[in-house]
Design a protein around this motif. Structure first.
Motif, PDB file in Angstrom:
ATOM      1  N   ARG A 111      -6.175  -1.200  -6.932  1.00  0.00           N
ATOM      2  CA  ARG A 111      -6.125  -0.594  -8.205  1.00  0.00           C
ATOM      3  C   ARG A 111      -7.175  -0.509  -8.831  1.00  0.00           C
ATOM      4  NH1 ARG A 111      -2.306  -5.209 -10.543  1.00  0.00           N
ATOM      5  NH2 ARG A 111      -2.080  -6.046  -8.591  1.00  0.00           N
ATOM      6  N   ARG A 112      -8.184  -1.340  -8.723  1.00  0.00           N
ATOM      7  CA  ARG A 112      -9.502  -1.283  -9.465  1.00  0.00           C
ATOM      8  C   ARG A 112     -10.573  -0.345  -8.685  1.00  0.00           C
ATOM      9  NH1 ARG A 112      -8.242  -7.106  -9.315  1.00  0.00           N
ATOM     10  NH2 ARG A 112      -7.447  -7.670 -11.488  1.00  0.00           N
ATOM     11  N   CYS A 113     -10.121   0.349  -7.755  1.00  0.00           N
ATOM     12  CA  CYS A 113     -11.081   1.316  -6.839  1.00  0.00           C
ATOM     13  C   CYS A 113     -11.172   2.450  -7.543  1.00  0.00           C
ATOM     14  CB  CYS A 113     -10.834   1.296  -5.539  1.00  0.00           C
ATOM     15  SG  CYS A 113     -10.874   0.040  -4.476  1.00  0.00           S
ATOM     16  N   GLU A 114     -12.385   3.099  -7.749  1.00  0.00           N
ATOM     17  CA  GLU A 114     -12.222   4.462  -8.528  1.00  0.00           C
ATOM     18  C   GLU A 114     -12.333   5.485  -7.258  1.00  0.00           C
ATOM     19  OE1 GLU A 114     -15.289   4.939 -11.559  1.00  0.00           O
ATOM     20  OE2 GLU A 114     -14.883   3.330 -12.230  1.00  0.00           O
ATOM     21  N   GLU A 115     -12.525   5.255  -6.073  1.00  0.00           N
ATOM     22  CA  GLU A 115     -12.581   6.192  -5.095  1.00  0.00           C
ATOM     23  C   GLU A 115     -11.010   6.627  -4.610  1.00  0.00           C
ATOM     24  OE1 GLU A 115     -14.654   6.976  -0.933  1.00  0.00           O
ATOM     25  OE2 GLU A 115     -15.158   4.931  -1.774  1.00  0.00           O
ATOM     26  N   ILE A 116     -10.678   7.860  -4.542  1.00  0.00           N
ATOM     27  CA  ILE A 116      -9.606   8.495  -4.090  1.00  0.00           C
ATOM     28  C   ILE A 116      -9.529   9.098  -2.778  1.00  0.00           C
ATOM     29  CG2 ILE A 116      -7.519   9.896  -4.520  1.00  0.00           C
ATOM     30  CD1 ILE A 116      -7.981   9.100  -7.565  1.00  0.00           C
ATOM     31  N   TYR A 117      -8.812   8.899  -1.676  1.00  0.00           N
ATOM     32  CA  TYR A 117      -8.954   9.403  -0.473  1.00  0.00           C
ATOM     33  C   TYR A 117      -7.893  10.587  -0.623  1.00  0.00           C
ATOM     34  CZ  TYR A 117     -11.538   5.408   0.749  1.00  0.00           C
ATOM     35  OH  TYR A 117     -12.528   4.123   0.601  1.00  0.00           O
ATOM     36  N   HIS A 118      -8.266  11.745   0.059  1.00  0.00           N
ATOM     37  CA  HIS A 118      -7.455  12.897   0.015  1.00  0.00           C
ATOM     38  C   HIS A 118      -7.162  13.046   1.633  1.00  0.00           C
ATOM     39  CE1 HIS A 118      -7.740  14.305  -4.224  1.00  0.00           C
ATOM     40  NE2 HIS A 118      -8.931  13.635  -3.973  1.00  0.00           N
ATOM     41  N   PHE A 119      -5.846  13.305   1.816  1.00  0.00           N
ATOM     42  CA  PHE A 119      -5.340  13.504   3.301  1.00  0.00           C
ATOM     43  C   PHE A 119      -4.702  14.901   3.427  1.00  0.00           C
ATOM     44  CE2 PHE A 119      -5.682   9.019   2.535  1.00  0.00           C
ATOM     45  CZ  PHE A 119      -5.989   8.491   3.592  1.00  0.00           C
ATOM     46  N   SER A 120      -4.915  15.605   4.291  1.00  0.00           N
ATOM     47  CA  SER A 120      -4.531  16.958   4.487  1.00  0.00           C
ATOM     48  C   SER A 120      -4.067  16.977   5.984  1.00  0.00           C
ATOM     49  CB  SER A 120      -5.348  18.073   4.076  1.00  0.00           C
ATOM     50  OG  SER A 120      -6.429  17.840   4.854  1.00  0.00           O
ATOM     51  N   GLY A 121      -3.236  17.965   6.414  1.00  0.00           N
ATOM     52  CA  GLY A 121      -2.901  18.372   7.752  1.00  0.00           C
ATOM     53  C   GLY A 121      -2.200  17.154   8.154  1.00  0.00           C
ATOM     54  N   ILE A 122      -2.490  16.768   9.567  1.00  0.00           N
ATOM     55  CA  ILE A 122      -1.507  15.868  10.104  1.00  0.00           C
ATOM     56  C   ILE A 122      -1.867  14.344   9.708  1.00  0.00           C
ATOM     57  CG2 ILE A 122      -3.517  15.486  12.014  1.00  0.00           C
ATOM     58  CD1 ILE A 122       0.264  15.484  12.644  1.00  0.00           C
ATOM     59  N   SER A 123      -2.880  14.181   9.371  1.00  0.00           N
ATOM     60  CA  SER A 123      -3.367  12.839   8.455  1.00  0.00           C
ATOM     61  C   SER A 123      -2.199  12.813   7.504  1.00  0.00           C
ATOM     62  CB  SER A 123      -4.550  12.590   8.054  1.00  0.00           C
ATOM     63  OG  SER A 123      -5.043  13.604   7.286  1.00  0.00           O
ATOM     64  N   ALA A 124      -2.190  13.683   6.347  1.00  0.00           N
ATOM     65  CA  ALA A 124      -1.317  13.604   5.358  1.00  0.00           C
ATOM     66  C   ALA A 124       0.187  13.505   5.910  1.00  0.00           C
ATOM     67  CB  ALA A 124      -1.019  15.012   4.850  1.00  0.00           C
ATOM     68  N   VAL A 125       0.742  13.953   6.819  1.00  0.00           N
ATOM     69  CA  VAL A 125       2.300  13.764   7.841  1.00  0.00           C
ATOM     70  C   VAL A 125       2.309  12.284   8.004  1.00  0.00           C
ATOM     71  CG1 VAL A 125       3.420  14.477   9.466  1.00  0.00           C
ATOM     72  CG2 VAL A 125       2.200  16.441   8.302  1.00  0.00           C
ATOM     73  N   ILE A 126       1.028  11.740   8.656  1.00  0.00           N
ATOM     74  CA  ILE A 126       1.042  10.467   8.895  1.00  0.00           C
ATOM     75  C   ILE A 126       1.262   9.441   7.676  1.00  0.00           C
ATOM     76  CG2 ILE A 126      -0.066   8.571  10.034  1.00  0.00           C
ATOM     77  CD1 ILE A 126      -1.191  10.742  12.136  1.00  0.00           C
TER      78      ILE A 126
END
Length: 114
Positions: free
Chosen positions: A44-59
């Protein structure tokens, strides 16, 4: 003498919370998967957002859907008045650990190539 069975009761707040979280995760995950950009914040307090695409988004999407099953099983347990709470506890336990494993796997797949 046999003891009288008392069905499991889940407080209204927990039922609402689990349903809202499940619906929100399903919508959020589906939109991210369709756009091929599933954004996840680890805390909740983390400002960093991780973006997933491709197979990692499916997982990651599969991890979210399995977690939804875990949340919904607790709600169903409340309304199922039979003596089978152990089934719902098993569902919850069997879904949370694989969901966590897939969550970690998605991070590994996404960031191991960069």
């Amino acid at each position: 003498m046999e003891e009288k069975y008392i069905p499991n009761k889940v407080p209204l707040y927990d039922r609402i919370k689990n349903i809202v979280l499940s619906v929100a995760m399903a919508i959020f995950g589906t939109m991210g998967l369709i756009e091929n950009d599933l954004a996840v914040s680890v805390c909740r307090r983390c400002e960093e957002i991780y973006h997933f695409s491709g197979i990692s988004a499916v997982i990651m999407y599969i991890a979210l859907m399995i977690m939804c099953v875990s949340f919904v099983s607790e709600v169903i347990d409340h309304y199922d008045k039979r003596n089978n709470e152990h089934v719902y506890h098993r569902i919850s336990n069997w879904t949370l650990l694989p969901s966590l494993g897939l969550f970690i796997l998605a991070f590994y797949v996404q960031f191991s190539n960069t």
